[in-house]
Design an enzyme around this catalytic site. Structure first.
Site, PDB file in Angstrom:
ATOM      1  N   GLY A 110       0.969  -1.164   0.090  1.00  0.00           N
ATOM      2  CA  GLY A 110      -0.004   0.033  -0.030  1.00  0.00           C
ATOM      3  C   GLY A 110       0.826   1.510  -0.031  1.00  0.00           C
ATOM      4  O   GLY A 110       0.340   2.388   0.376  1.00  0.00           O
ATOM      5  N   GLY A 130       1.689   3.034  -2.343  1.00  0.00           N
ATOM      6  CA  GLY A 130       1.250   4.037  -3.084  1.00  0.00           C
ATOM      7  C   GLY A 130       0.548   5.141  -2.696  1.00  0.00           C
ATOM      8  O   GLY A 130       0.333   6.261  -2.978  1.00  0.00           O
ATOM      9  N   VAL A 185      -0.327   6.896   3.991  1.00  0.00           N
ATOM     10  CA  VAL A 185       0.221   6.280   5.048  1.00  0.00           C
ATOM     11  C   VAL A 185       1.577   5.325   4.464  1.00  0.00           C
ATOM     12  O   VAL A 185       2.724   5.581   5.044  1.00  0.00           O
ATOM     13  CB  VAL A 185      -0.663   5.548   5.702  1.00  0.00           C
ATOM     14  CG1 VAL A 185      -0.012   4.505   6.717  1.00  0.00           C
ATOM     15  CG2 VAL A 185      -1.918   6.257   6.051  1.00  0.00           C
ATOM     16  N   ASP A 201       1.986  -1.857  -4.466  1.00  0.00           N
ATOM     17  CA  ASP A 201       0.881  -1.131  -4.435  1.00  0.00           C
ATOM     18  C   ASP A 201       0.224  -1.955  -5.666  1.00  0.00           C
ATOM     19  O   ASP A 201       0.738  -2.374  -6.672  1.00  0.00           O
ATOM     20  CB  ASP A 201       0.933   0.235  -4.586  1.00  0.00           C
ATOM     21  CG  ASP A 201      -0.457   0.928  -4.126  1.00  0.00           C
ATOM     22  OD1 ASP A 201      -0.464   1.324  -3.053  1.00  0.00           O
ATOM     23  OD2 ASP A 201      -1.585   0.941  -4.955  1.00  0.00           O
ATOM     24  N   HIS A 243      -7.147  -1.126  20.361  1.00  0.00           N
ATOM     25  CA  HIS A 243      -6.871   0.434  19.446  1.00  0.00           C
ATOM     26  C   HIS A 243      -8.252   0.925  18.944  1.00  0.00           C
ATOM     27  O   HIS A 243      -8.898   0.414  18.111  1.00  0.00           O
ATOM     28  CB  HIS A 243      -6.104   0.306  18.500  1.00  0.00           C
ATOM     29  CG  HIS A 243      -5.882   1.602  17.587  1.00  0.00           C
ATOM     30  ND1 HIS A 243      -5.276   2.583  17.909  1.00  0.00           N
ATOM     31  CD2 HIS A 243      -6.295   1.636  16.277  1.00  0.00           C
ATOM     32  CE1 HIS A 243      -5.497   3.612  17.049  1.00  0.00           C
ATOM     33  NE2 HIS A 243      -5.981   3.079  15.947  1.00  0.00           N
TER      34      HIS A 243
END
Length: 306
Positions: free
Chosen positions: A13, A15, A18, A39, A178
């Site tokens: 991820g 790209g 984050v 990505d 979380h």
């Protein structure tokens, strides 16, 4: 031409904002590793890799685009991909969609290097870390999540503003699940070797308001600019560096807590083998009730994916 670093960190991820922030933080911190940007969008991955590589010429790390198969052979694999919750979407439906995404990623990484460590950043991180472990085939100690590390950093910044003590000298954690069921371990928090709550500047303060301020921080950022990525980018880079360098540092991370029987955010020492130790944090009765709520919520969410 300079030699390519032997250690590899893959960012799945990469790209997106984050993932790119994590990759850039790894380079900017001077981590001597080859950072692999992966990505579904080859164009986005290539663009981020080319841009970040421009920042690496004075650093020991390098950055390039890579395939999922290449990422599966990295020493640390950081997963940032995941579905966002739609308005009014049930949490169970969001997890179902993310299960499909995480399983697809793990399948694409196969065969995964047997000594690799997987770090989940996607939310809901506790449940998705559980899913990543069951679908990757790696041992529990090698699959962790960013958990409440960033939340704990926000808490320590707030406490630093109140006490005038550096946040690195304040030992306080956000614990549990979380998100909605996280809580502060006030009874175990320390500053200068003394109980944090004995500090004169904390006497009489509304602790719930501090909790709320910490929990609301992400929403404030999202409301102002649409998303958060710099804070988690640095946190993930620090965790990856600890894994690569075998530092045995303690972080409040999502990992499998044996005595609780589930993945959740709890203090653990990590190194080149993943989780080395999980610590038995002492809680008061109120905190124990909050922990019980968090454990129940995580177990119920994970039950479908065991």
């Amino acid at each position: 031409m300079a030699s390519i670093p032997k250690q590899k960190v893959a960012v799945i991820g990469g790209g997106g904002n984050v993932g790119a922030s994590i990759a850039f933080a790894l380079i900017a911190k001077g981590v001597p590793a080859e950072v692999l940007i992966v990505d579904l969008s080859d164009k986005a991955a290539l663009g981020q890799a080319l841009d970040i590589s421009d920042a690496s010429f004075t650093m020991p790390g390098t950055c390039r685009q890579a395939s999922f198969k290449e990422a599966g052979q990295a020493d640390v694999i950081i997963v940032t991909a995941g579905a966002r919750q739609k308005p009014d979407e049930p949490r169970s439906n969001l997890i179902d969609r993310n299960y499909t995404i995480i399983k697809s990623i793990m399948d694409g990484l196969q065969p995964i290097k047997s000594t690799a460590k997987i770090l989940l950043v996607s939310n809901p991180v506790d449940v998705l870390t559980h899913i990543a472990q069951t679908t990757s085939g790696l041992p529990r100690e090698q699959v962790i999540g960013s958990g409440t590390y960033l939340d704990s950093g926000r808490l320590r910044n707030t406490l630093s503003d109140i006490t005038g003590v550096s946040p690195t000298s304040i030992h306080a954690y956000m614990l549990g699940e979380h998100g909605d069921n996280q809580f502060t371990g006030w009874s175990s928090a320390r500053i200068g070797g003394l109980p944090l709550l004995d500090h004169p500047k904390l006497l009489g303060l509304d602790l719930d308001s501090i909790n709320q301020k910490t929990a609301r921080k992400a929403y404030e950022i999202i409301e102002a600019k649409g998303s958060t990525y710099y804070g988690i980018g640095m946190c993930a880079a620090i965790i990856a560096e600890a894994l690569l360098n075998n530092t045995s540092q303690v972080f409040p991370l999502t990992h499998y807590v044996a005595n609780l029987g589930c993945y959740m955010s709890w203090p653990a020492a990590i190194g080149s083998s993943g989780v080395e130790q999980s610590f038995d944090v002492k809680l008061d009765s109120t905190e124990t009730k909050k922990l019980d709520i968090a454990v129940k919520a995580i177990k119920e969410a994970c039950a479908k994916y065991t």
